[in-house]
Scaffold this motif. Structure first.
Motif, PDB file in Angstrom:
ATOM      1  N   ASN A  24       0.835  -1.199   0.000  1.00 31.49           N
ATOM      2  CA  ASN A  24       0.000   0.000   0.000  1.00 31.49           C
ATOM      3  C   ASN A  24       0.871   1.252   0.000  1.00 31.49           C
ATOM      4  N   THR A  25       0.330   2.321  -0.517  1.00 25.04           N
ATOM      5  CA  THR A  25       1.058   3.601  -0.573  1.00 25.04           C
ATOM      6  C   THR A  25       0.415   4.639   0.333  1.00 25.04           C
ATOM      7  N   ASN A  26      -0.335   4.180   1.319  1.00 24.72           N
ATOM      8  CA  ASN A  26      -1.045   5.089   2.214  1.00 24.72           C
ATOM      9  C   ASN A  26      -0.127   5.537   3.356  1.00 24.72           C
ATOM     10  N   PHE A  27       0.837   6.369   3.012  1.00 28.39           N
ATOM     11  CA  PHE A  27       1.722   6.929   4.026  1.00 28.39           C
ATOM     12  C   PHE A  27       2.138   8.330   3.569  1.00 28.39           C
ATOM     13  N   PRO A  28       2.470   9.219   4.491  1.00 27.50           N
ATOM     14  CA  PRO A  28       2.865  10.580   4.097  1.00 27.50           C
ATOM     15  C   PRO A  28       4.198  10.569   3.358  1.00 27.50           C
ATOM     16  N   TRP A  29       4.248  11.233   2.234  1.00 26.19           N
ATOM     17  CA  TRP A  29       5.458  11.221   1.422  1.00 26.19           C
ATOM     18  C   TRP A  29       6.614  11.938   2.095  1.00 26.19           C
ATOM     19  N   LEU A  30       6.312  12.720   3.131  1.00 25.38           N
ATOM     20  CA  LEU A  30       7.384  13.354   3.892  1.00 25.38           C
ATOM     21  C   LEU A  30       8.299  12.302   4.529  1.00 25.38           C
ATOM     22  N   LEU A  31       7.759  11.106   4.761  1.00 22.71           N
ATOM     23  CA  LEU A  31       8.571  10.030   5.328  1.00 22.71           C
ATOM     24  C   LEU A  31       9.761   9.707   4.421  1.00 22.71           C
ATOM     25  N   LEU A  32       9.572   9.806   3.115  1.00 27.55           N
ATOM     26  CA  LEU A  32      10.657   9.504   2.188  1.00 27.55           C
ATOM     27  C   LEU A  32      11.803  10.497   2.335  1.00 27.55           C
ATOM     28  N   LEU A  33      11.455  11.736   2.631  1.00 24.52           N
ATOM     29  CA  LEU A  33      12.486  12.752   2.856  1.00 24.52           C
ATOM     30  C   LEU A  33      13.238  12.467   4.161  1.00 24.52           C
ATOM     31  N   ILE A  34      12.498  12.080   5.187  1.00 24.09           N
ATOM     32  CA  ILE A  34      13.135  11.736   6.462  1.00 24.09           C
ATOM     33  C   ILE A  34      14.061  10.538   6.269  1.00 24.09           C
ATOM     34  N   ILE A  35      13.622   9.568   5.482  1.00 25.87           N
ATOM     35  CA  ILE A  35      14.461   8.398   5.210  1.00 25.87           C
ATOM     36  C   ILE A  35      15.740   8.812   4.491  1.00 25.87           C
ATOM     37  N   PHE A  36      15.611   9.721   3.530  1.00 29.68           N
ATOM     38  CA  PHE A  36      16.791  10.185   2.799  1.00 29.68           C
ATOM     39  C   PHE A  36      17.847  10.742   3.750  1.00 29.68           C
ATOM     40  N   PHE A  37      17.425  11.614   4.655  1.00 27.90           N
ATOM     41  CA  PHE A  37      18.387  12.204   5.582  1.00 27.90           C
ATOM     42  C   PHE A  37      18.870  11.189   6.616  1.00 27.90           C
ATOM     43  N   THR A  38      18.006  10.242   6.987  1.00 25.39           N
ATOM     44  CA  THR A  38      18.430   9.195   7.921  1.00 25.39           C
ATOM     45  C   THR A  38      19.534   8.347   7.310  1.00 25.39           C
ATOM     46  N   MET A  39      19.353   7.930   6.070  1.00 24.45           N
ATOM     47  CA  MET A  39      20.369   7.119   5.406  1.00 24.45           C
ATOM     48  C   MET A  39      21.660   7.896   5.215  1.00 24.45           C
ATOM     49  N   LEU A  40      21.541   9.177   4.905  1.00 22.24           N
ATOM     50  CA  LEU A  40      22.727  10.004   4.686  1.00 22.24           C
ATOM     51  C   LEU A  40      23.494  10.238   5.987  1.00 22.24           C
ATOM     52  N   LEU A  41      22.775  10.630   7.029  1.00 21.79           N
ATOM     53  CA  LEU A  41      23.434  11.054   8.260  1.00 21.79           C
ATOM     54  C   LEU A  41      23.767   9.896   9.198  1.00 21.79           C
ATOM     55  N   SER A  42      23.283   8.694   8.889  1.00 21.98           N
ATOM     56  CA  SER A  42      23.659   7.531   9.691  1.00 21.98           C
ATOM     57  C   SER A  42      24.908   6.838   9.147  1.00 21.98           C
ATOM     58  N   MET A  43      25.490   7.362   8.095  1.00 25.39           N
ATOM     59  CA  MET A  43      26.651   6.728   7.489  1.00 25.39           C
ATOM     60  C   MET A  43      27.812   6.502   8.462  1.00 25.39           C
ATOM     61  N   PRO A  44      28.123   7.458   9.353  1.00 25.43           N
ATOM     62  CA  PRO A  44      29.196   7.175  10.318  1.00 25.43           C
ATOM     63  C   PRO A  44      28.893   5.984  11.219  1.00 25.43           C
ATOM     64  N   ILE A  45      27.627   5.792  11.594  1.00 27.26           N
ATOM     65  CA  ILE A  45      27.253   4.638  12.426  1.00 27.26           C
ATOM     66  C   ILE A  45      27.531   3.345  11.674  1.00 27.26           C
TER      67      ILE A  45
END
Length: 306
Positions: A97-118
């Motif tokens: 299903n695609t019933n989720f706020p698309w803002l989540l995709l932006l949060i995921i983008f920054f999470t993947m980027l900024l978690s790189m040191p971990i």
């Protein structure tokens, strides 16, 4: 994930059924892939593939065929067949299903980027792990297996032009992200959630299996952490497309960076180990936790409104 009563199969039986379906699909896929290579390129090319002697264009093309037919396609078919035919609950097992706020995709983008040191520090730790002297034979086998996997990956990601880059993005980043997430965060995470009734246990068990599945033992810890991220993305949002997006970002970044390095657009070798300073690690942990918490809150708010 709902709390309703599920089907007639105990989750342990579901897991066994899933393993049986997986083994059969991959075995059949391997036979078909080997048959195609034999028919198109001959037995000598097939032998080279099994020996990891990937030094000719024909061998690289054959390796692509084997990868797609023996692994990628079966992994995609398995959860679809299991969810639709075996369990007859595609919504719960596939979560398309695609019933989720698309803002989540932006949060995921920054999470993947900024978690790189971990992820990087876990990789550095993993690379320095060693087994006791009594298990040195097993450790050597693990390292040899890792080298074979790296050799195959290097052959698949040898990109001479933009067409090769787009092909790798499509097959290694996009298609792989879809089929692996359907299998792990779709079917398997659902099975373990129903089995344990604990979403955190289900996420971590699935992440461990996800990491082990890749047979890259000295990359187990960073892939485990990525699997945990993917698991929570799906659990909080209820949609597989959030983890597909995260998986695509991870794989796609590796493909693009490799291409840029091969064509001397950047000087940093993506295969080298990188070390951040302590402030970088602390910042990464804090901002990643904030982003994950924001993701959870936004997902919960949308679910309450439904």
């Amino acid at each position: 994930m709902t709390q309703k009563a599920y089907g007639q199969f105990h989750p342990a039986i579901q897991f066994l059924l899933f393993l049986v379906v997986t083994c059969i699909a991959i075995f059949v896929g391997s036979l078909v892939g080997a048959g195609i290579i034999w028919g198109v390129y001959g037995i000598s090319t097939l032998t080279k593939i099994f020996e990891m002697n990937i030094t000719t264009p024909e061998a690289v093309q054959a390796l692509w065929i084997l990868q797609i037919v023996s692994t990628t396609i079966p992994i995609g078919i398995i959860p679809i067949f299991f969810g639709w035919v075996v369990m007859k609950e595609p919504d719960d097992y596939l979560k398309i299903n695609t019933n989720f706020p698309w803002l989540l995709l932006l949060i995921i983008f920054f999470t993947m980027l900024l978690s790189m040191p971990i992820v990087e520090v876990l990789s550095n730790i993993n690379q320095h792990l060693s087994l006791p002297p009594s298990l040195k034979g097993i450790e050597q086998w693990m390292r040899d297996s890792e080298k074979s996997a790296e050799k195959a990956t290097a052959a698949l990601l040898k990109m001479n032009n933009l067409f090769d880059l787009f092909k790798a993005i499509l097959l290694v980043a996009a298609l792989t992200a879809v089929v692996e997430e359907l299998m792990f965060r779709g079917a398997l995470q659902t099975i373990f959630y129903r089995w344990t009734r604990n979403p955190h246990a289900a996420i971590w068990i699935t992440a461990a299996l996800f990491s082990a599945f890749h047979m890259e033992f000295f990359g187990f810890l960073p892939r485990l952490m990525l699997g945990v991220f993917f698991g929570y993305f799906v659990y909080w949002s209820g949609s597989i497309w959030t983890s597909v997006w995260a998986h695509f970002l991870n794989n796609g970044t590796a493909v693009v960076v490799t291409y840029l390095y091969q064509h001397k657009a950047i000087k940093v070798n993506p295969d080298d180990q990188h070390v951040f300073n302590y402030s970088g690690y602390v910042f990464s942990i804090i901002i990643t936790l904030i982003l994950l918490y924001s993701y959870k809150l936004l997902s919960q708010r949308v679910q309450r409104q439904d």
